[in-house]
Structures are given as C-alpha cells and as structure tokens.
Design a protein around this motif. Structure first.
Motif, PDB file in Angstrom:
ATOM      1  N   ALA A  79       0.862  -1.183   0.000  1.00  0.00           N
ATOM      2  CA  ALA A  79       0.000   0.000   0.000  1.00  0.00           C
ATOM      3  C   ALA A  79       0.895   1.228   0.000  1.00  0.00           C
ATOM      4  O   ALA A  79       1.984   1.222   0.570  1.00  0.00           O
ATOM      5  CB  ALA A  79      -0.912   0.000   1.218  1.00  0.00           C
ATOM      6  N   VAL A  80       0.419   2.262  -0.663  1.00  0.00           N
ATOM      7  CA  VAL A  80       1.165   3.507  -0.730  1.00  0.00           C
ATOM      8  C   VAL A  80       0.164   4.652  -0.582  1.00  0.00           C
ATOM      9  O   VAL A  80      -0.930   4.605  -1.134  1.00  0.00           O
ATOM     10  CB  VAL A  80       1.991   3.600  -2.035  1.00  0.00           C
ATOM     11  N   ILE A  81       0.549   5.659   0.211  1.00  0.00           N
ATOM     12  CA  ILE A  81      -0.356   6.787   0.429  1.00  0.00           C
ATOM     13  C   ILE A  81      -0.095   7.881  -0.595  1.00  0.00           C
ATOM     14  O   ILE A  81       0.985   7.938  -1.200  1.00  0.00           O
ATOM     15  CB  ILE A  81      -0.237   7.344   1.864  1.00  0.00           C
ATOM     16  N   ARG A  82      -1.068   8.726  -0.773  1.00  0.00           N
ATOM     17  CA  ARG A  82      -0.979   9.823  -1.740  1.00  0.00           C
ATOM     18  C   ARG A  82       0.282  10.650  -1.486  1.00  0.00           C
ATOM     19  O   ARG A  82       0.600  11.000  -0.355  1.00  0.00           O
ATOM     20  CB  ARG A  82      -2.220  10.695  -1.622  1.00  0.00           C
ATOM     21  N   GLY A  83       1.011  10.944  -2.544  1.00  0.00           N
ATOM     22  CA  GLY A  83       2.224  11.756  -2.432  1.00  0.00           C
ATOM     23  C   GLY A  83       3.470  10.963  -2.100  1.00  0.00           C
ATOM     24  O   GLY A  83       4.557  11.518  -2.098  1.00  0.00           O
ATOM     25  N   GLU A  84       3.356   9.688  -1.803  1.00  0.00           N
ATOM     26  CA  GLU A  84       4.513   8.853  -1.472  1.00  0.00           C
ATOM     27  C   GLU A  84       4.716   7.809  -2.561  1.00  0.00           C
ATOM     28  O   GLU A  84       3.897   7.665  -3.464  1.00  0.00           O
ATOM     29  CB  GLU A  84       4.316   8.165  -0.117  1.00  0.00           C
ATOM     30  N   ARG A  85       5.822   7.090  -2.449  1.00  0.00           N
ATOM     31  CA  ARG A  85       6.125   6.018  -3.382  1.00  0.00           C
ATOM     32  C   ARG A  85       6.735   4.851  -2.626  1.00  0.00           C
ATOM     33  O   ARG A  85       7.433   5.046  -1.639  1.00  0.00           O
ATOM     34  CB  ARG A  85       7.130   6.469  -4.434  1.00  0.00           C
ATOM     35  N   SER A  86       6.470   3.647  -3.111  1.00  0.00           N
ATOM     36  CA  SER A  86       7.140   2.449  -2.604  1.00  0.00           C
ATOM     37  C   SER A  86       8.219   2.097  -3.623  1.00  0.00           C
ATOM     38  O   SER A  86       7.972   2.116  -4.826  1.00  0.00           O
ATOM     39  CB  SER A  86       6.152   1.287  -2.465  1.00  0.00           C
ATOM     40  N   PRO A 163       0.562   6.011  -6.376  1.00  0.00           N
ATOM     41  CA  PRO A 163      -0.855   6.111  -6.743  1.00  0.00           C
ATOM     42  C   PRO A 163      -1.066   7.232  -7.770  1.00  0.00           C
ATOM     43  O   PRO A 163      -0.330   8.212  -7.791  1.00  0.00           O
ATOM     44  CB  PRO A 163      -1.525   6.450  -5.421  1.00  0.00           C
ATOM     45  N   THR A 164      -2.081   7.061  -8.605  1.00  0.00           N
ATOM     46  CA  THR A 164      -2.442   8.150  -9.523  1.00  0.00           C
ATOM     47  C   THR A 164      -3.339   9.152  -8.813  1.00  0.00           C
ATOM     48  O   THR A 164      -3.361  10.327  -9.163  1.00  0.00           O
ATOM     49  CB  THR A 164      -3.163   7.599 -10.769  1.00  0.00           C
ATOM     50  N   TYR A 165      -4.080   8.690  -7.805  1.00  0.00           N
ATOM     51  CA  TYR A 165      -4.887   9.563  -6.946  1.00  0.00           C
ATOM     52  C   TYR A 165      -5.143   8.833  -5.642  1.00  0.00           C
ATOM     53  O   TYR A 165      -5.150   7.605  -5.580  1.00  0.00           O
ATOM     54  CB  TYR A 165      -6.216   9.941  -7.626  1.00  0.00           C
ATOM     55  N   GLY A 166      -5.322   9.561  -4.583  1.00  0.00           N
ATOM     56  CA  GLY A 166      -5.634   8.961  -3.276  1.00  0.00           C
ATOM     57  C   GLY A 166      -4.559   7.984  -2.813  1.00  0.00           C
ATOM     58  O   GLY A 166      -3.405   8.069  -3.196  1.00  0.00           O
ATOM     59  N   ASN A 167      -4.984   7.058  -1.972  1.00  0.00           N
ATOM     60  CA  ASN A 167      -4.109   5.989  -1.484  1.00  0.00           C
ATOM     61  C   ASN A 167      -4.355   4.752  -2.331  1.00  0.00           C
ATOM     62  O   ASN A 167      -5.456   4.564  -2.847  1.00  0.00           O
ATOM     63  CB  ASN A 167      -4.396   5.682  -0.018  1.00  0.00           C
ATOM     64  N   ALA A 168      -3.346   3.900  -2.472  1.00  0.00           N
ATOM     65  CA  ALA A 168      -3.501   2.705  -3.298  1.00  0.00           C
ATOM     66  C   ALA A 168      -3.022   1.466  -2.555  1.00  0.00           C
ATOM     67  O   ALA A 168      -1.946   1.468  -1.973  1.00  0.00           O
ATOM     68  CB  ALA A 168      -2.726   2.864  -4.604  1.00  0.00           C
ATOM     69  N   THR A 169      -3.844   0.427  -2.598  1.00  0.00           N
ATOM     70  CA  THR A 169      -3.462  -0.901  -2.138  1.00  0.00           C
ATOM     71  C   THR A 169      -3.292  -1.735  -3.406  1.00  0.00           C
ATOM     72  O   THR A 169      -4.196  -1.773  -4.238  1.00  0.00           O
ATOM     73  CB  THR A 169      -4.542  -1.503  -1.225  1.00  0.00           C
ATOM     74  N   TYR A 170      -2.159  -2.393  -3.559  1.00  0.00           N
ATOM     75  CA  TYR A 170      -1.831  -3.004  -4.843  1.00  0.00           C
ATOM     76  C   TYR A 170      -1.221  -4.387  -4.688  1.00  0.00           C
ATOM     77  O   TYR A 170      -0.769  -4.778  -3.602  1.00  0.00           O
ATOM     78  CB  TYR A 170      -0.857  -2.107  -5.617  1.00  0.00           C
ATOM     79  N   THR A 171      -1.179  -5.095  -5.820  1.00  0.00           N
ATOM     80  CA  THR A 171      -0.410  -6.331  -5.968  1.00  0.00           C
ATOM     81  C   THR A 171       0.516  -6.125  -7.146  1.00  0.00           C
ATOM     82  O   THR A 171       0.077  -5.864  -8.271  1.00  0.00           O
ATOM     83  CB  THR A 171      -1.329  -7.544  -6.205  1.00  0.00           C
ATOM     84  N   LEU A 172       1.815  -6.213  -6.872  1.00  0.00           N
ATOM     85  CA  LEU A 172       2.840  -6.050  -7.890  1.00  0.00           C
ATOM     86  C   LEU A 172       3.358  -7.440  -8.264  1.00  0.00           C
ATOM     87  O   LEU A 172       3.781  -8.195  -7.393  1.00  0.00           O
ATOM     88  CB  LEU A 172       3.982  -5.188  -7.339  1.00  0.00           C
ATOM     89  N   SER A 173       3.274  -7.779  -9.544  1.00  0.00           N
ATOM     90  CA  SER A 173       3.764  -9.078 -10.029  1.00  0.00           C
ATOM     91  C   SER A 173       5.015  -8.844 -10.847  1.00  0.00           C
ATOM     92  O   SER A 173       5.015  -8.063 -11.797  1.00  0.00           O
ATOM     93  CB  SER A 173       2.702  -9.760 -10.887  1.00  0.00           C
ATOM     94  N   VAL A 174       6.100  -9.540 -10.465  1.00  0.00           N
ATOM     95  CA  VAL A 174       7.395  -9.360 -11.113  1.00  0.00           C
ATOM     96  C   VAL A 174       7.894 -10.736 -11.559  1.00  0.00           C
ATOM     97  O   VAL A 174       7.855 -11.693 -10.792  1.00  0.00           O
ATOM     98  CB  VAL A 174       8.413  -8.726 -10.145  1.00  0.00           C
ATOM     99  N   ALA A 175       8.358 -10.810 -12.809  1.00  0.00           N
ATOM    100  CA  ALA A 175       8.901 -12.073 -13.334  1.00  0.00           C
ATOM    101  C   ALA A 175      10.143 -11.781 -14.163  1.00  0.00           C
ATOM    102  O   ALA A 175      10.209 -10.776 -14.873  1.00  0.00           O
ATOM    103  CB  ALA A 175       7.862 -12.792 -14.186  1.00  0.00           C
ATOM    104  N   ILE A 176      11.118 -12.676 -14.058  1.00  0.00           N
ATOM    105  CA  ILE A 176      12.335 -12.578 -14.880  1.00  0.00           C
ATOM    106  C   ILE A 176      12.514 -13.924 -15.572  1.00  0.00           C
ATOM    107  O   ILE A 176      12.461 -14.974 -14.953  1.00  0.00           O
ATOM    108  CB  ILE A 176      13.580 -12.253 -14.031  1.00  0.00           C
ATOM    109  N   ARG A 177      12.733 -13.875 -16.883  1.00  0.00           N
ATOM    110  CA  ARG A 177      12.951 -15.114 -17.656  1.00  0.00           C
ATOM    111  C   ARG A 177      14.240 -14.979 -18.421  1.00  0.00           C
ATOM    112  O   ARG A 177      14.632 -13.981 -18.872  1.00  0.00           O
ATOM    113  CB  ARG A 177      11.792 -15.351 -18.622  1.00  0.00           C
TER     114      ARG A 177
END
Length: 177
Positions: A79-86, A163-177
């Motif tokens: 989760a990331v709040i408005r104005g911040e970044r993970s 987030p593009t607006y507000g706070n965001a709760t997300y699932t980030l999927s990362v794959a390397i092949r």
C-alpha cells in the motif's frame, strides 16, 4: 613523632598534607585537562552523528525483491499513500526479460522502472529518482500498469510504485525469464 612536634611543623611550607588531597591544585589541573580533552573529542563526533542522522532521514527505504528457490516470479502486496512512493529493487542480468504488472482495487496504482545507477532520494515534495532515466514505456507520466522488455544492462533495477490519486493498495507481479 609526638603530637607537639607535628603541631610545630604545621605551619612549615615544606610539609605537605597527608593522603590523596595533598596537592589540590595538581588534582584540579588534571581534572580540567580531562574535561577539555573530552569536549574536544566529543564535538566532532556530535557533528558527524548529526550529519549521519540527516543522511539517514533522507534515505528512502528500498525493498529487495527475492524469488523463492527455483522460482522466477513473485507477487508482492503493498500500500502507498498519496504523495509517497514504494521502491523495490531487483537484481537482473543484461538480456533477461523482465515483466512487471500491477493491479489495485481502485485501479489507481502505477509504476516506473529505472536501470542500474538510479537512486531514490527524499525531497521536500516526496521521493525523487536520480541518476538514471526510466525505461521506455515505464517512465514517469506513462502510468504503466504492465511492462515487459529485455533488460539493457546487468545490475539492480528499481521498480517505483505510486498512486495516480488517493491511497492505493496493490499487488505487484514481477517475473524474470
């Protein structure tokens, strides 16, 4: 030595007092030098410590993405709040294919991908990435929700979620092949 004899010598300047305090001026001089030495040694450390604390306050926490043994992909919830970044870091080699997707309940989470050499820094207005430009299609303003590409160099890539607006709760999927 009798009591009378000691009493006669009490005024003699050649006779010093008995015990630890026979020369108080010497003792206060040593104590004063000790205090002065402590102050001189502690002052630079205090300044260095203040600088180190300020640098630590400007440091952005970076979460390292590690795959389980034998796996080449991972899902990360956050989760990331408005104005911040993970900020996430993943080690990869030149020529590998990196695929990143993000999903959020309110469809308001996006990411950028930066090549090795990029550094996350705290600014008054939030987190800024310095030292490298984002990969094409995953740069600031592209609002990337899905990206896949062959990596140009070996090293630690930064995946920055916001987030593009507000706070965001997300699932980030990362794959390397």
């Amino acid at each position: 030595m009798t009591f009378h004899h000691v009493r006669e010598l009490a005024g003699d300047p050649r006779i010093r007092g008995f015990g630890l305090f026979r020369n108080l001026s010497w003792l206060t001089g040593v104590f004063g030098l000790g205090v002065l030495a402590f102050v001189l040694m502690a002052t630079p450390r205090i300044a260095v410590r203040a600088e180190a604390e300020e640098a630590a306050a400007n440091r952005v926490p970076v979460q390292i993405i590690r795959f389980e043994r034998g796996a080449s992909s991972k899902d990360i919830t956050g989760a990331v709040i408005r104005g911040e970044r993970s900020v996430y870091s993943i080690d990869a080699r030149s020529g590998q294919r990196l695929s990143v997707t993000i999903s959020a309940a309110e469809a308001n989470a996006v990411f950028q991908i930066y090549p090795p050499g990029a550094q996350a820094e705290h600014r008054d207005y939030g987190v800024e990435i310095a030292g490298a430009k984002a990969l094409p299609g995953a740069e600031e303003g592209a609002d990337a929700k899905s990206w896949s590409g062959v990596l140009p160099e070996t090293g630690a890539y930064l995946v920055v979620v916001g987030p593009t607006y507000g706070n965001a709760t997300y699932t980030l999927s990362v794959a390397i092949r």
